[in-house]
Write a protein that holds these residues in place. Structure first.
Motif, PDB file in Angstrom:
ATOM      1  N   ARG A   1      -8.753  91.935  11.569  1.00  0.00           N
ATOM      2  CA  ARG A   1      -8.958  91.273  12.862  1.00  0.00           C
ATOM      3  C   ARG A   1      -8.463  89.785  12.388  1.00  0.00           C
ATOM      4  O   ARG A   1      -8.471  89.403  11.339  1.00  0.00           O
ATOM      5  N   PHE A   2      -7.780  89.024  13.315  1.00  0.00           N
ATOM      6  CA  PHE A   2      -7.072  87.831  12.782  1.00  0.00           C
ATOM      7  C   PHE A   2      -7.331  86.836  14.020  1.00  0.00           C
ATOM      8  O   PHE A   2      -7.504  87.415  15.240  1.00  0.00           O
ATOM      9  N   LEU A   3      -7.257  85.859  13.792  1.00  0.00           N
ATOM     10  CA  LEU A   3      -7.024  84.437  14.667  1.00  0.00           C
ATOM     11  C   LEU A   3      -6.025  83.559  14.145  1.00  0.00           C
ATOM     12  O   LEU A   3      -5.971  83.470  12.942  1.00  0.00           O
ATOM     13  N   VAL A   4      -5.367  82.764  15.025  1.00  0.00           N
ATOM     14  CA  VAL A   4      -4.330  81.750  14.309  1.00  0.00           C
ATOM     15  C   VAL A   4      -4.578  80.469  15.242  1.00  0.00           C
ATOM     16  O   VAL A   4      -4.936  80.601  16.300  1.00  0.00           O
ATOM     17  N   MET A   5      -4.437  79.421  14.498  1.00  0.00           N
ATOM     18  CA  MET A   5      -4.604  78.014  15.343  1.00  0.00           C
ATOM     19  C   MET A   5      -3.710  76.911  14.366  1.00  0.00           C
ATOM     20  O   MET A   5      -3.270  77.357  13.214  1.00  0.00           O
ATOM     21  N   GLY A   6      -3.544  75.867  14.969  1.00  0.00           N
ATOM     22  CA  GLY A   6      -2.755  75.079  14.361  1.00  0.00           C
ATOM     23  C   GLY A   6      -2.316  73.656  15.276  1.00  0.00           C
ATOM     24  O   GLY A   6      -2.588  73.670  16.444  1.00  0.00           O
ATOM     25  N   SER A   7      -1.836  72.626  14.522  1.00  0.00           N
ATOM     26  CA  SER A   7      -1.288  71.498  15.244  1.00  0.00           C
ATOM     27  C   SER A   7       0.333  71.472  15.574  1.00  0.00           C
ATOM     28  O   SER A   7       1.140  72.168  14.824  1.00  0.00           O
ATOM     29  N   GLY A   8       0.499  70.652  16.314  1.00  0.00           N
ATOM     30  CA  GLY A   8       1.973  70.362  16.710  1.00  0.00           C
ATOM     31  C   GLY A   8       2.237  69.060  17.489  1.00  0.00           C
ATOM     32  O   GLY A   8       1.091  68.474  17.864  1.00  0.00           O
ATOM     33  N   ASP A   9       3.362  68.655  17.592  1.00  0.00           N
ATOM     34  CA  ASP A   9       3.506  67.727  18.460  1.00  0.00           C
ATOM     35  C   ASP A   9       4.431  67.822  19.816  1.00  0.00           C
ATOM     36  O   ASP A   9       5.719  68.521  19.466  1.00  0.00           O
ATOM     37  N   LYS A  10       3.939  67.598  20.932  1.00  0.00           N
ATOM     38  CA  LYS A  10       4.411  67.933  22.119  1.00  0.00           C
ATOM     39  C   LYS A  10       5.873  67.217  22.311  1.00  0.00           C
ATOM     40  O   LYS A  10       6.591  67.947  23.291  1.00  0.00           O
TER      41      LYS A  10
END
Length: 148
Positions: A83-92
């Motif tokens: 099972r997996f999950l992904v998260m992260g940041s960025g700049d709009k």
């Protein structure tokens, strides 16, 4: 349950997100191993029940070398039953490329046969109180599903 968290962090924001999730999951009784993408082989996920990837998207979405290397390793794995999950940041300000790498990794996990347990969490720049609450909710959801 064994959780493997791999994070990529240029500014520390994604490392912070990984640490918050790690602490939450440990508090919920999970065994958690966390490491920086630069010092991790994608095959480490083979020893985990739940695979977590936390990444940033820099600029217009082109992966940095360490992300691309890990992505290429990941593509070759069979993660059926994981099972997996992904998260992260960025700049709009990068509009169409906002958190693009988060979704690139979501696609590769799915292509490897892993089952997505929660939809990706995207954060603009550094996690604020609302984002931290969402990370806490993800940990609670995982605890409910897998720790009974």
């Amino acid at each position: 349950m064994q959780v493997k968290i791999v994070y990529a962090s240029m500014t520390g924001n994604d490392e912070d997100m990984a640490e918050i999730l790690e602490e939450d999951l440990q508090d919920a009784g999970f065994e958690v191993d966390s490491s920086d993408v630069s010092f991790t082989d994608a095959s480490d996920y083979l020893n985990a029940d739940i695979c977590v990837f936390v990444t940033y998207t820099y600029g217009e979405g082109k992966m940095t070398d360490e992300l691309e290397d890990f992505y290429d390793q990941l593509k070759s794995l069979d993660l059926t039953g994981k099972r997996f999950l992904v998260m992260g940041s960025g700049d709009k300000t990068y509009k169409d490329h906002y958190c693009e790498n988060v979704f690139d990794f979501e696609k590769v996990f799915l292509a490897c046969g892993a089952e997505e347990v929660v939809k990706p969490l995207t954060v603009e720049n550094a996690p604020d109180d609302d984002d931290i609450a969402k990370i806490d909710e993800i940990a609670d959801e995982l605890a409910e599903k897998f720790n009974g």
